[in-house]
Design a protein around this motif. Sequence first.
Motif, short mmCIF file in Angstrom:
data_model
loop_
_atom_site.label_atom_id
_atom_site.label_comp_id
_atom_site.label_asym_id
_atom_site.label_seq_id
_atom_site.Cartn_x
_atom_site.Cartn_y
_atom_site.Cartn_z
N SER A 9 35.59 28.89 30.74
CA SER A 9 36.87 29.60 30.88
C SER A 9 38.02 28.61 30.91
O SER A 9 37.96 27.59 31.61
CB SER A 9 36.89 30.42 32.17
N ARG A 11 41.00 29.77 31.89
CA ARG A 11 41.95 30.42 32.80
C ARG A 11 42.20 29.54 34.04
O ARG A 11 41.25 29.00 34.62
CB ARG A 11 41.33 31.74 33.26
N SER A 14 40.25 30.63 37.14
CA SER A 14 38.91 31.04 36.71
C SER A 14 37.89 31.01 37.85
O SER A 14 37.78 30.01 38.58
CB SER A 14 38.46 30.09 35.60
N ASN A 15 37.11 32.09 37.96
CA ASN A 15 36.01 32.11 38.93
C ASN A 15 34.92 31.11 38.54
O ASN A 15 34.29 30.50 39.40
CB ASN A 15 35.39 33.51 39.00
N ASN A 16 34.71 30.97 37.24
CA ASN A 16 33.68 30.02 36.77
C ASN A 16 34.08 28.58 37.12
O ASN A 16 33.24 27.80 37.58
CB ASN A 16 33.48 30.18 35.26
N PRO A 76 32.17 32.72 31.47
CA PRO A 76 32.30 34.17 31.46
C PRO A 76 31.75 34.74 30.16
O PRO A 76 31.40 33.99 29.23
CB PRO A 76 33.82 34.40 31.53
N GLU A 77 31.68 36.05 30.10
CA GLU A 77 31.37 36.77 28.86
C GLU A 77 32.66 37.40 28.37
O GLU A 77 33.39 38.00 29.15
CB GLU A 77 30.33 37.86 29.15
N TYR A 78 32.92 37.23 27.09
CA TYR A 78 34.06 37.91 26.46
C TYR A 78 33.53 38.81 25.36
O TYR A 78 32.86 38.31 24.42
CB TYR A 78 35.04 36.90 25.85
N ALA A 79 33.83 40.08 25.44
CA ALA A 79 33.45 41.04 24.39
C ALA A 79 31.97 40.92 24.02
O ALA A 79 31.60 40.85 22.85
CB ALA A 79 34.34 40.86 23.15
N GLY A 80 31.14 40.82 25.06
CA GLY A 80 29.70 40.82 24.86
C GLY A 80 29.14 39.53 24.29
O GLY A 80 28.01 39.52 23.77
N ASN A 112 30.10 41.71 37.22
CA ASN A 112 30.00 42.93 36.42
C ASN A 112 28.57 43.47 36.50
O ASN A 112 27.62 42.68 36.62
CB ASN A 112 30.37 42.57 34.98
C1 LIG Z 1 39.14 39.54 26.42
C2 LIG Z 1 38.15 39.74 27.54
C3 LIG Z 1 36.91 40.27 27.27
C4 LIG Z 1 35.98 40.45 28.30
N1 LIG Z 1 34.74 40.92 27.99
C5 LIG Z 1 33.80 41.00 28.96
C6 LIG Z 1 32.47 41.38 28.66
O1 LIG Z 1 32.11 41.65 27.52
N2 LIG Z 1 31.57 41.43 29.65
C7 LIG Z 1 31.91 41.10 30.95
O2 LIG Z 1 31.05 41.15 31.82
N3 LIG Z 1 33.18 40.74 31.27
C8 LIG Z 1 34.11 40.68 30.31
N4 LIG Z 1 35.39 40.27 30.62
C9 LIG Z 1 35.70 39.97 32.00
C10 LIG Z 1 35.60 38.47 32.26
O3 LIG Z 1 34.30 37.99 32.00
C11 LIG Z 1 35.98 38.23 33.71
O4 LIG Z 1 37.36 38.48 33.79
C12 LIG Z 1 35.66 36.84 34.20
O5 LIG Z 1 36.02 36.73 35.54
C13 LIG Z 1 36.42 35.79 33.47
O6 LIG Z 1 35.95 34.54 33.92
P1 LIG Z 1 36.92 33.51 34.65
O7 LIG Z 1 37.33 34.14 35.98
O8 LIG Z 1 36.07 32.31 34.87
O9 LIG Z 1 38.06 33.26 33.76
C14 LIG Z 1 36.33 40.10 29.62
C15 LIG Z 1 37.61 39.57 29.88
C16 LIG Z 1 38.49 39.38 28.87
C17 LIG Z 1 39.84 38.77 29.16
#
Ligand SMILES: Cc1cc2nc3c(=O)[nH]c(=O)nc-3n(C[C@H](O)[C@H](O)[C@H](O)COP(=O)(O)O)c2cc1C
Length: 182
Positions: A9, A11, A14-16, A76-80, A112
């Motif tokens: 991440s 961010r 970020s939690n990670n 993190p996971e973004y959009a699967g 999640n």
């Molecule tokens: C564009 C976007 C897509 C995301 N897609 C998913 C997802 O597919 N699955 C999930 O579990 N969380 C999803 N999230 C939530 C992030 O994984 C969650 O906000 C996480 O805390 C981000 O990690 P960070 O705190 O280290 O930045 C998404 C967040 C964003 C901004």
Amino acid sequence: MDILMISGSLRASSNNSALLRTARTLMPDGFHGVHYDGMAELPHFNPDDDLDPLPASVVDLRTRITESAALLICTPEYAGALPGSFKNLLDWTVGGIEIGDKPTAWINVSANSTKAANAYASLRLVLRYTGATIVDKACVHLPVVPSMVDARGLIDDDWVRDGVARSLAALVAHVASAATIG
Ligand SMILES: Cc1cc2nc3c(=O)[nH]c(=O)nc-3n(C[C@H](O)[C@H](O)[C@H](O)COP(=O)(O)O)c2cc1C
């Protein structure tokens, strides 16, 4: 010995990244957590550019990996899937020898209900292409929510901290046993 810690991440809060900062404070004796902070500077991976002279950011990434005894990843996971910027980082490692059979673990902080399962399945698959030795005993799921992160950006939840300590113990035990055998 250094453990290179890579957050998927970018961010600021970020939690990670908070998990990795916390892990750095819980390193077993003889080990030092090194934050990798160059992900945003990496160029888009292009095999045509994977030639000397390499971009400085790529040299830095590969040098840090080479010099580490193990890798610890939180993403993190973004959009699967894996975040694009982190997958880009991994792509810069796939053709190289730096990761080799390096002991590698992850801590999944997803809160999640899906536990970011697709991202971590993908991470396992991609790491297989690098040759990394995945230390399964050290790969754990420790859900983190923002309220667990204090003003210093560290996780103050005892259950999570204990889990991190156990993960690190398993990772360094693997490093130590591999060093003995080697
Ligand atoms: C564009 C976007 C897509 C995301 N897609 C998913 C997802 O597919 N699955 C999930 O579990 N969380 C999803 N999230 C939530 C992030 O994984 C969650 O906000 C996480 O805390 C981000 O990690 P960070 O705190 O280290 O930045 C998404 C967040 C964003 C901004």
